[in-house]
Write a protein that holds these residues in place. Structure first.
Motif, PDB file in Angstrom:
ATOM      1  N   ASP A 271       0.837  -1.210   0.000  1.00 41.65           N
ATOM      2  CA  ASP A 271       0.000   0.000   0.000  1.00 41.65           C
ATOM      3  C   ASP A 271       0.869   1.256   0.000  1.00 41.65           C
ATOM      4  O   ASP A 271       0.553   2.250  -0.660  1.00 41.65           O
ATOM      5  CB  ASP A 271      -0.922  -0.003   1.227  1.00 41.65           C
ATOM      6  N   LEU A 272       1.956   1.208   0.725  1.00 46.10           N
ATOM      7  CA  LEU A 272       2.901   2.326   0.741  1.00 46.10           C
ATOM      8  C   LEU A 272       3.493   2.533  -0.659  1.00 46.10           C
ATOM      9  O   LEU A 272       3.652   3.671  -1.127  1.00 46.10           O
ATOM     10  CB  LEU A 272       4.005   2.025   1.753  1.00 46.10           C
ATOM     11  N   THR A 273       3.810   1.438  -1.322  1.00 43.64           N
ATOM     12  CA  THR A 273       4.338   1.497  -2.689  1.00 43.64           C
ATOM     13  C   THR A 273       3.342   2.167  -3.628  1.00 43.64           C
ATOM     14  O   THR A 273       3.718   2.984  -4.481  1.00 43.64           O
ATOM     15  CB  THR A 273       4.679   0.084  -3.204  1.00 43.64           C
ATOM     16  N   ILE A 274       2.064   1.818  -3.479  1.00 43.27           N
ATOM     17  CA  ILE A 274       1.028   2.416  -4.325  1.00 43.27           C
ATOM     18  C   ILE A 274       0.971   3.925  -4.128  1.00 43.27           C
ATOM     19  O   ILE A 274       0.844   4.691  -5.088  1.00 43.27           O
ATOM     20  CB  ILE A 274      -0.338   1.771  -4.030  1.00 43.27           C
ATOM     21  N   MET A 275       1.076   4.363  -2.883  1.00 36.55           N
ATOM     22  CA  MET A 275       1.035   5.798  -2.620  1.00 36.55           C
ATOM     23  C   MET A 275       2.216   6.507  -3.288  1.00 36.55           C
ATOM     24  O   MET A 275       2.059   7.595  -3.864  1.00 36.55           O
ATOM     25  CB  MET A 275       1.042   6.050  -1.117  1.00 36.55           C
ATOM     26  N   GLU A 276       3.388   5.905  -3.214  1.00 37.96           N
ATOM     27  CA  GLU A 276       4.568   6.520  -3.813  1.00 37.96           C
ATOM     28  C   GLU A 276       4.541   6.421  -5.335  1.00 37.96           C
ATOM     29  O   GLU A 276       4.771   7.393  -6.043  1.00 37.96           O
ATOM     30  CB  GLU A 276       5.837   5.858  -3.254  1.00 37.96           C
ATOM     31  N   SER A 298       8.300  -0.962 -11.055  1.00 37.08           N
ATOM     32  CA  SER A 298       9.657  -1.390 -10.686  1.00 37.08           C
ATOM     33  C   SER A 298       9.655  -2.358  -9.504  1.00 37.08           C
ATOM     34  O   SER A 298      10.679  -2.531  -8.852  1.00 37.08           O
ATOM     35  CB  SER A 298      10.496  -0.156 -10.334  1.00 37.08           C
ATOM     36  N   CYS A 299       8.514  -2.979  -9.233  1.00 32.85           N
ATOM     37  CA  CYS A 299       8.406  -3.849  -8.052  1.00 32.85           C
ATOM     38  C   CYS A 299       9.133  -5.175  -8.218  1.00 32.85           C
ATOM     39  O   CYS A 299       9.516  -5.804  -7.229  1.00 32.85           O
ATOM     40  CB  CYS A 299       6.936  -4.148  -7.751  1.00 32.85           C
ATOM     41  N   CYS A 300       9.281  -5.632  -9.454  1.00 32.12           N
ATOM     42  CA  CYS A 300       9.808  -6.968  -9.733  1.00 32.12           C
ATOM     43  C   CYS A 300      11.292  -6.885 -10.094  1.00 32.12           C
ATOM     44  O   CYS A 300      11.649  -6.355 -11.157  1.00 32.12           O
ATOM     45  CB  CYS A 300       9.016  -7.602 -10.876  1.00 32.12           C
ATOM     46  N   PRO A 301      12.192  -7.400  -9.252  1.00 33.87           N
ATOM     47  CA  PRO A 301      13.628  -7.310  -9.562  1.00 33.87           C
ATOM     48  C   PRO A 301      14.038  -8.132 -10.771  1.00 33.87           C
ATOM     49  O   PRO A 301      15.022  -7.806 -11.437  1.00 33.87           O
ATOM     50  CB  PRO A 301      14.298  -7.822  -8.279  1.00 33.87           C
ATOM     51  N   ASN A 317      12.802   5.034 -17.583  1.00 34.93           N
ATOM     52  CA  ASN A 317      11.336   4.992 -17.596  1.00 34.93           C
ATOM     53  C   ASN A 317      10.757   4.266 -16.389  1.00 34.93           C
ATOM     54  O   ASN A 317       9.560   4.357 -16.123  1.00 34.93           O
ATOM     55  CB  ASN A 317      10.831   4.298 -18.866  1.00 34.93           C
ATOM     56  N   LEU A 318      11.606   3.531 -15.674  1.00 42.34           N
ATOM     57  CA  LEU A 318      11.123   2.788 -14.511  1.00 42.34           C
ATOM     58  C   LEU A 318      10.745   3.738 -13.387  1.00 42.34           C
ATOM     59  O   LEU A 318      11.408   4.757 -13.160  1.00 42.34           O
ATOM     60  CB  LEU A 318      12.203   1.829 -14.014  1.00 42.34           C
ATOM     61  N   SER A 319       9.681   3.392 -12.664  1.00 43.37           N
ATOM     62  CA  SER A 319       9.357   4.129 -11.443  1.00 43.37           C
ATOM     63  C   SER A 319      10.538   4.045 -10.491  1.00 43.37           C
ATOM     64  O   SER A 319      11.193   3.002 -10.385  1.00 43.37           O
ATOM     65  CB  SER A 319       8.120   3.523 -10.785  1.00 43.37           C
ATOM     66  N   THR A 320      10.796   5.113  -9.786  1.00 47.95           N
ATOM     67  CA  THR A 320      11.895   5.091  -8.817  1.00 47.95           C
ATOM     68  C   THR A 320      11.473   4.466  -7.488  1.00 47.95           C
ATOM     69  O   THR A 320      12.307   4.289  -6.599  1.00 47.95           O
ATOM     70  CB  THR A 320      12.411   6.512  -8.555  1.00 47.95           C
ATOM     71  N   ALA A 321      10.177   4.140  -7.356  1.00 48.10           N
ATOM     72  CA  ALA A 321       9.692   3.546  -6.107  1.00 48.10           C
ATOM     73  C   ALA A 321      10.326   2.172  -5.902  1.00 48.10           C
ATOM     74  O   ALA A 321      10.406   1.362  -6.822  1.00 48.10           O
ATOM     75  CB  ALA A 321       8.176   3.421  -6.135  1.00 48.10           C
ATOM     76  N   LYS A 322      10.778   1.932  -4.686  1.00 46.25           N
ATOM     77  CA  LYS A 322      11.308   0.613  -4.347  1.00 46.25           C
ATOM     78  C   LYS A 322      10.182  -0.409  -4.321  1.00 46.25           C
ATOM     79  O   LYS A 322       8.996  -0.066  -4.314  1.00 46.25           O
ATOM     80  CB  LYS A 322      11.986   0.651  -2.970  1.00 46.25           C
ATOM     81  N   SER A 323      10.548  -1.660  -4.272  1.00 49.35           N
ATOM     82  CA  SER A 323       9.551  -2.731  -4.162  1.00 49.35           C
ATOM     83  C   SER A 323       8.979  -2.740  -2.748  1.00 49.35           C
ATOM     84  O   SER A 323       9.582  -2.206  -1.809  1.00 49.35           O
ATOM     85  CB  SER A 323      10.203  -4.081  -4.452  1.00 49.35           C
TER      86      SER A 323
END
Length: 585
Positions: A271-276, A298-301, A317-323
Motif C-alpha cells: 500500500d505504501l508502494t502504491i502511494m509513492e 519497478s516492483c519486480c527485480p 522509464n522505470l518508477s523510482t519507487a522501491k519494491s
C-alpha cells in the motif's frame, strides 16, 4: 475424429492428438520426464515409450500423433522392460542421494523409479561433477541433471532469455549456461522458472535456512519478518494443509512457533508502494514533456534485471519507487523500530517471498538507505518457509488463528492483489483516481487488466484524463511489448510487467508440482481476498496514513524519496553472495 484403441479401450479423439493426450483423455497415465505441453515435446527421456500393434519399434507417446485404427499398448511386456532399462540408464547418470535433495518426495524421477520397482541399478554411475558457485541465488547441480531440456525450452520459449543450452557432444553432452559462460555473465533475470519446471533437483534456489537458524538462536537479535501477498496462496501446499484451511492467521501462528519476534504483512508496504508510485505517476503524467514514456513499474527485480541487460535505454522509464519488500525493510529499521521502541541495530529484517530474484535485490547497495546495515537482511522463499515448518515438526492441525503484530500488520485488498499479474496496475489506478479526483472509484472499475493473457492493454478515463495502460507477465511477453514500444507500434502511459508468468503467484520461489501450473488458481484466491476485504484502497490503510502523518510527511516528500525510492541507474546486476559468516552462536 480418429478412432483408436488404447489398452483395449475404444475411443475417438481429434486427428492431431498425440498418444499421450489420447491416453490422458481415457484416464490412462503414461509416465514421462521431459514432456511439457507445447513447450518441450522432444521425446528426450524415452520414458513415455508405448507399443503400437504392428510396429517393430516402440514410439514416444508425447510427440506421436494418433492415426485411424491405431491400437496402442501402454504397458505391454516389451514396454515394461524397455521403460525400466531407460529409467535405470537415466539413474546411472544421476546423483541418487535423494535424502540430500530438496526435491525428495516431490521428484518425478524418484516417483517413476519407485513405481517401476527399481531398487538397484545395473550400470556404473557416470554422473557429471558439480562445478558451480553454490553461493549464487540460483544453483545448478550438474550431477542431478537428466538432460530433459525443460530448462532450455522454458528459458527460450517462455522467458526469451536463452540462458541455458546444450554444451559438448557425444557422451560429454551436458546442459549448462549457453556458450559455457558463468551464470554471472549470462543476463539471467533470476526469475526461477527453470527451477519450477525442472522435474528433478538439478536446479534450485540457494537455501538460507542455516542463516536464519543462527539468528533465531541469538538473544541479542530482534527478528522481524514480513510475508509477501503471494505467499498466503501457496505456503501450505508442501506441508499437507488443504488450501481452504491455510489462512494467514495460521501462517502467523507457524512463524511464532518457529520463533520470530515480530510478524508483519508486506501488504502494508505494498500500500505504501502504491502511494509513492501512484503519486509519482500523476506527477509525471501532469508534466509529460519532462519525462520519457511510458512509466514502468519497478516492483519486480527480475523485470528490473531484464530491462538493465536487454533494454538499458529504458531504465529511466522505470518508477523510482522501491519494491514493497525494500520499503518494508526501510520502515522496519526506522519508523517501525521507533514505534515499537526497539534498537534498529538489533533488528534482523527477514522477508518471505515467492521469488528467487528477491535474494538478489536485497543485496543491491542502492536499495539500502535506512542506515542500519541492509534494510532487508535475509530473503527466504515460500519453499524455504515450508521446509522450516516441516523441520520443526509443526502440525497443521495444531496451528491456531493469530493476528499480525499491530500496527503494521494492516493491509488493503489492493495491496493483496500485488501478488498477481495486473494487480499492481489495478491497485495503483484505484489510488491514482482518488489522488486526482478526491473520490474513490468503484473498487472493481479497473478489473479489465486482470487475467493470465501475456499482454493486456486498456484505456481508462479519470475525470477526463485518458490513461492508456498495459500489463505483461513472463519475460517473453515483456520482450514482445518492449520491441513494440521501441518500434513505435504502441504507446502507453503506464505499464506493469512481472517476470514470472501469472505474476508473483507463479514465482520461482513458490511450491511446485510437476506438470501443474498454479498461477491462475492462486491469483483468483488473491482477488477473492480483495473482494471480501473491508479495506480495498491503499490510501485508506490507517498504518500507511500514520506513516505519512508521523514520519514521511506526504508521498514523494524528501524523506520518502530518501527511504522509499532508488536510483535504478545505479543498480548493479552482479549476483552478490549472502554473508554466511555471522557472528552468532
Amino acid at each position: 475424429m480418429v478412432n483408436i484403441i488404447i489398452d483395449g479401450r475404444k475411443i475417438s479423439v481429434p486427428a492431431d492428438t498425440t498418444i499421450m493426450e489420447a491416453a490422458q483423455k481415457s484416464g490412462i497415465d503414461i509416465p514421462h520426464l521431459c514432456y511439457l505441453k507445447e513447450i518441450n515435446e522432444i521425446g528426450a527421456c524415452r520414458v513415455c515409450l508405448v507399443e503400437v500393434v504392428g510396429m517393430d519399434k516402440l514410439v514416444t507417446a508425447c510427440n506421436t500423433k494418433v492415426e485411424e485404427g491405431m491400437e496402442i499398448l501402454t504397458n505391454s511386456p516389451k514396454v515394461r522392460v524397455t521403460r525400466k532399462i531407460n529409467v535405470e540408464l537415466i539413474l546411472s547418470d544421476h546423483d541418487c542421494k535423494c535424502v540430500q535433495c530438496v526435491k525428495s518426495g516431490n521428484c518425478t524421477l524418484q516417483k517413476i523409479a519407485n513405481d517401476l520397482g527399481i531398487i538397484s541399478i545395473h550400470y556404473d554411475n557416470t554422473a557429471e561433477k558439480n562445478r558451480w558457485d553454490f553461493e549464487l541465488p540460483l544453483i545448478r547441480e550438474a550431477s542431478k541433471c537428466i538432460k530433459c531440456m525443460r530448462c532450455v525450452q522454458i528459458c527460450d520459449k517462455v522467458q526469451g532469455l536463452n540462458v541455458w543450452d546444450i554444451n559438448g557432444s557425444g557422451y560429454r553432452t551436458n546442459v549448462g549456461v549457453a556458450r559455457n559462460k558463468p551464470l554471472t555473465e549470462a543476463d539471467c533475470a533470476l526469475c526461477g522458472q527453470c527451477i519450477t519446471h525442472c522435474p528433478v533437483g538439478a536446479l534450485r534456489a540457494r537455501d538460507d535456512r542455516d542463516i536464519i537458524g543462527r539468528v533465531l538462536a541469538d538473544p541479542d537479535k530482534i527478528t522481524m519478518v514480513q510475508i509477501a501477498p503471494a505467499v498466503r496462496t501457496a505456503w501450505a501446499d508442501e506441508i499437507g494443509m488443504p488450501r481452504a484451511e491455510a489462512t494467514t492467521g495460521k501462517l502467523v501462528s507457524a512463524l511464532r512457533r518457529i520463533g520470530f519476534d515480530y510478524i508483519f504483512d508486506t501488504t502494508y508496504s505494498a500500500d505504501l508502494t502504491i502511494m509513492e508510485e501512484g503519486s509519482e505517476f500523476i506527477d509525471r503524467f501532469t508534466h509529460k514533456n519532462q519525462y520519457s514514456w511510458p512509466m514502468f513499474t519497478s516492483c519486480c527485480p527480475g523485470w528490473v534485471r531484464f530491462v538493465k541487460t536487454q533494454y538499458p535505454e529504458y531504465v529511466k522509464n522505470l518508477s523510482t519507487a522501491k519494491s514493497p519488500q525494500q520499503m518494508f525493510g526501510a520502515m522496519s529499521k526506522t519508523f517501525i523500530a521507533n514505534k515499537l521502541g526497539v534498537d534498529p541495530e538489533k533488528i534482523y529484517s527477514v522477508s518471505i517471498m515467492p521469488c528467487v530474484s528477491k535474494k538478489y535485490e536485497h543485496n543491491v547497495e542502492a536499495v539500502n538507505d535506512a542506515g542500519h546495515g541492509k534494510d532487508v537482511d535475509l530473503v527466504l522463499t515460500t519453499r524455504e518457509l515450508a521446509r522450516m515448518i516441516r523441520a520443526d515438526y509443526i502440525k497443521p492441525s495444531d496451528l491456531k488463528e493469530e493476528a499480525f503484530d499491530q500496527i503494521f500488520g494492516e493491509g488493503s485488498g489492493a495491496g493483496v492483489i500485488f501478488g498477481t499479474t495486473g494487480g499492481v496496475m489495478e491497485a495503483a489506478l484505484r489510488s491514482a483516481y482518488y489522488l486526482v479526483t478526491g473520490e474513490n472509484p468503484e473498487p472493481d472499475s479497473f478489473k479489465s487488466v486482470r487475467g493470465l493473457d501475456g499482454w493486456k492493454e486498456a484505456t481508462f478515463d479519470i475525470k477526463g484524463l485518458q490513461v492508456k495502460v498495459a500489463v505483461a507477465s513472463g519475460l517473453g511477453n515483456a520482450r514482445k511489448l518492449m520491441d513494440a514500444i521501441k518500434a513505435g507500434k504502441v504507446k502507453y502511459d503506464f505499464v506493469e510487467i512481472m517476470a514470472c508468468p501469472g505474476g508473483c503467484v507463479g514465482g520461482g520461489g513458490q511450491p511446485m508440482k510437476d506438470g501443474k501450473e498454479f498461477a491462475g488458481i492462486r491469483g483468483e484466491a488473491l482477488y477473492g481476498l480483495d473482494k471480501f476485504s473491508d479495506l480495498r484502497f491503499s490510501h485508506e490503510n490507517t498504518a500507511v496514513q500514520l506513516t505519512y502523518e508521523e514520519f514521511l510527511g506526504e508521498p514523494n516528500s524528501p524523506r520518502a524519496h530518501e527511504l522509499l525510492h532508488t536510483e535504478l541507474e545505479n543498480w548493479s546486476v552482479e549476483m552478490n553472495r549472502e554473508d554466511k559468516h555471522l557472528d552468532i552462536i
